[in-house]
Scaffold this motif. Structure first.
Motif, mmCIF file in Angstrom:
data_model
loop_
_atom_site.group_PDB
_atom_site.id
_atom_site.type_symbol
_atom_site.label_atom_id
_atom_site.label_comp_id
_atom_site.label_asym_id
_atom_site.label_seq_id
_atom_site.Cartn_x
_atom_site.Cartn_y
_atom_site.Cartn_z
ATOM 1 N N ALA A 254 2.469 7.765 7.507
ATOM 2 C CA ALA A 254 1.859 6.673 6.746
ATOM 3 C C ALA A 254 2.102 6.850 5.243
ATOM 4 C CB ALA A 254 0.365 6.603 7.027
ATOM 5 N N ALA A 255 2.151 5.722 4.562
ATOM 6 C CA ALA A 255 2.365 5.764 3.113
ATOM 7 C C ALA A 255 1.129 6.226 2.375
ATOM 8 C CB ALA A 255 2.787 4.381 2.612
ATOM 9 N N ASP A 256 -0.054 5.949 2.919
ATOM 10 C CA ASP A 256 -1.281 6.312 2.196
ATOM 11 C C ASP A 256 -1.767 7.696 2.615
ATOM 12 O OD1 ASP A 256 -3.850 5.603 4.305
ATOM 13 O OD2 ASP A 256 -1.876 4.768 4.751
ATOM 14 N N GLU A 257 -2.427 8.345 1.662
ATOM 15 C CA GLU A 257 -2.919 9.704 1.870
ATOM 16 C C GLU A 257 -3.975 9.771 2.968
ATOM 17 O OE1 GLU A 257 -3.173 13.762 1.498
ATOM 18 O OE2 GLU A 257 -1.690 12.363 0.646
ATOM 19 N N ALA A 258 -4.832 8.769 3.048
ATOM 20 C CA ALA A 258 -5.883 8.762 4.067
ATOM 21 C C ALA A 258 -5.284 8.750 5.473
ATOM 22 C CB ALA A 258 -6.797 7.551 3.876
ATOM 23 N N GLY A 259 -4.224 7.977 5.668
ATOM 24 C CA GLY A 259 -3.561 7.925 6.966
ATOM 25 C C GLY A 259 -2.954 9.255 7.342
ATOM 26 N N ARG A 260 -2.326 9.915 6.355
ATOM 27 C CA ARG A 260 -1.714 11.213 6.633
ATOM 28 C C ARG A 260 -2.775 12.259 6.963
ATOM 29 N NH1 ARG A 260 1.568 9.521 2.310
ATOM 30 N NH2 ARG A 260 0.461 10.851 0.818
ATOM 31 N N ARG A 261 -3.911 12.210 6.260
ATOM 32 C CA ARG A 261 -4.990 13.166 6.565
ATOM 33 C C ARG A 261 -5.533 12.932 7.968
ATOM 34 N NH1 ARG A 261 -6.843 12.165 1.205
ATOM 35 N NH2 ARG A 261 -8.440 10.754 2.034
ATOM 36 N N SER A 262 -5.666 11.660 8.350
ATOM 37 C CA SER A 262 -6.150 11.337 9.687
ATOM 38 C C SER A 262 -5.182 11.849 10.751
ATOM 39 C CB SER A 262 -6.317 9.825 9.833
ATOM 40 O OG SER A 262 -6.648 9.475 11.159
#
Length: 362
Positions: A254-262
């Motif tokens: 994912a482009a967003d940090e929240a998606g990558r953390r999830s």
């Protein structure tokens, strides 16, 4: 127990016969394929001559779907005083035995938790069952003498008896044997048309996962057909886990940090669940798992090298708890991974290097 009849001379039947002959019993061999029985006899597994009268125990060593019919035939002929089978699934054969009106007082189901990727009498080994669990599934009316005969058979083969309900047994083997077989085959199937360069990169990890994928397909169709519903239930749960894992992997892109953390959290959760499950597998001699350290040694592919290494480790007073060998695809060497107690690692590394061995960091 002095006399046994083994009906079915494949891997398990012939291995059982070899073990019993080694302990001094007279074993009579039968098989729908006379050549298989003669091959087993030529290996020292017994005789193809019929018994003069009922033997002490008859062992039905045929696929699960055939157990009921073969047992009924054996009992009709008065082959033995008591009977057991060694099929890898128990509930289905028990239902067949009941439906066919077999004598269940003198019958007990059993399943040795041992096997090999190879099949047939030529793959048999007298020590196949030594130290292995052997499940016994008595019926409600199995008499004590029949249970004792089965226990004696298990002891003569050097195995460890475990008494279980037939349904519980089938659920257990679906989890620890049948589903893993299919998963191993599915992973190995990804390699069928893979680029040759990729396949040549295969290391010990993929070898470990795909080892049992070399098993005989026809044999496994017989086994899985007798336990299909339970195995399908487990694979449904695995499919759900795989779906969640795929979602987590996509999130890592994912482009967003929240998606990558999830995504990272989802993958970590799967890996930790795997850690917890793997830690529950019994360790040496059935004891709770023990944490060992690995010492990896580069070994030349030549006669006597492995024995020399083991001899030098033994001379140091270090016990090898487990061993694995990874072979190089490009050079005539192997990497021997010795599992030893953590307290022995430093001393063993130093001593082996002093003796000229190439020791790798792990």
């Amino acid at each position: 127990m002095r006399t046994v009849a083994v009906v079915g001379t494949g891997l398990i039947g012939t291995s059982l016969a070899l073990a019993l002959v080694r302990r001094g019993l007279t074993v009579h061999l039968e098989d729908a394929d006379p050549d298989a029985a003669r091959t087993a006899a030529s290996l020292g597994a017994g005789t193809t001559d019929p018994a003069d009268g009922p033997v002490d125990l008859a062992v039905v060593a045929v696929p699960p779907a055939l157990v009921g019919r073969v047992l009924a035939d054996c009992q009709r002929r008065g082959l033995a005083h008591r009977y057991t089978d060694v099929a890898s699934v128990k509930a289905g054969p028990r239902a067949d035995v009941t439906a066919l009106g077999c004598d269940t007082t003198h019958y007990i189901g059993s399943h040795p938790m041992a096997g090999r990727e190879r099949t047939g009498p030529l793959a048999a080994r007298a020590d196949l069952f030594e130290g292995r669990p052997w499940v016994l599934t008595p019926t409600a009316d199995t008499d004590t003498e029949t249970l004792n005969a089965a226990l004696e058979m298990v002891a003569l083969c050097g195995a460890m008896p475990i008494v279980m309900d037939a349904g519980a047994h089938d659920r257990a083997v679906a989890l620890v044997s049948h589903a893993p077989q299919l998963l191993s085959s599915l992973v190995a199937a990804r390699l069928e048309h893979a680029d040759e360069t990729a396949v040549r990169l295969a290391g010990q990890g993929v070898r470990d996962v795909t080892r049992i994928a070399g098993s005989n397909p026809a044999m496994w169709v017989d086994i899985l057909s007798a336990n299909a519903g339970v195995v399908a239930d487990i694979l449904d749960e695995l499919a759900a886990d795989l779906g969640e894992t795929v979602t987590a992997l996509r999130a890592l892109e994912a482009a967003d940090e929240a998606g990558r953390r999830s995504g990272a959290a989802g993958i970590e959760a799967v890996l930790r669940r795997g850690n917890n499950g793997q830690a529950r597998i019994p360790g040496k001699h059935g004891a709770p798992p023990t944490r060992y350290e690995t010492v990896a040694v580069v070994l030349g592919d030549q006669p006597g090298e492995l024995g020399r290494l083991f001899g030098e480790v033994g001379a140091l007073g270090v016990n090898i708890e487990d061993v694995a060998i990874e072979h190089s695809t490009a050079q005539q060497v192997g990497f021997v991974q010795l599992s030893v107690a953590p307290s022995a690692v430093a001393r063993l590394n130093t001593a082996l290097r002093e003796h000229g061995w190439s020791v790798r960091s792990v």
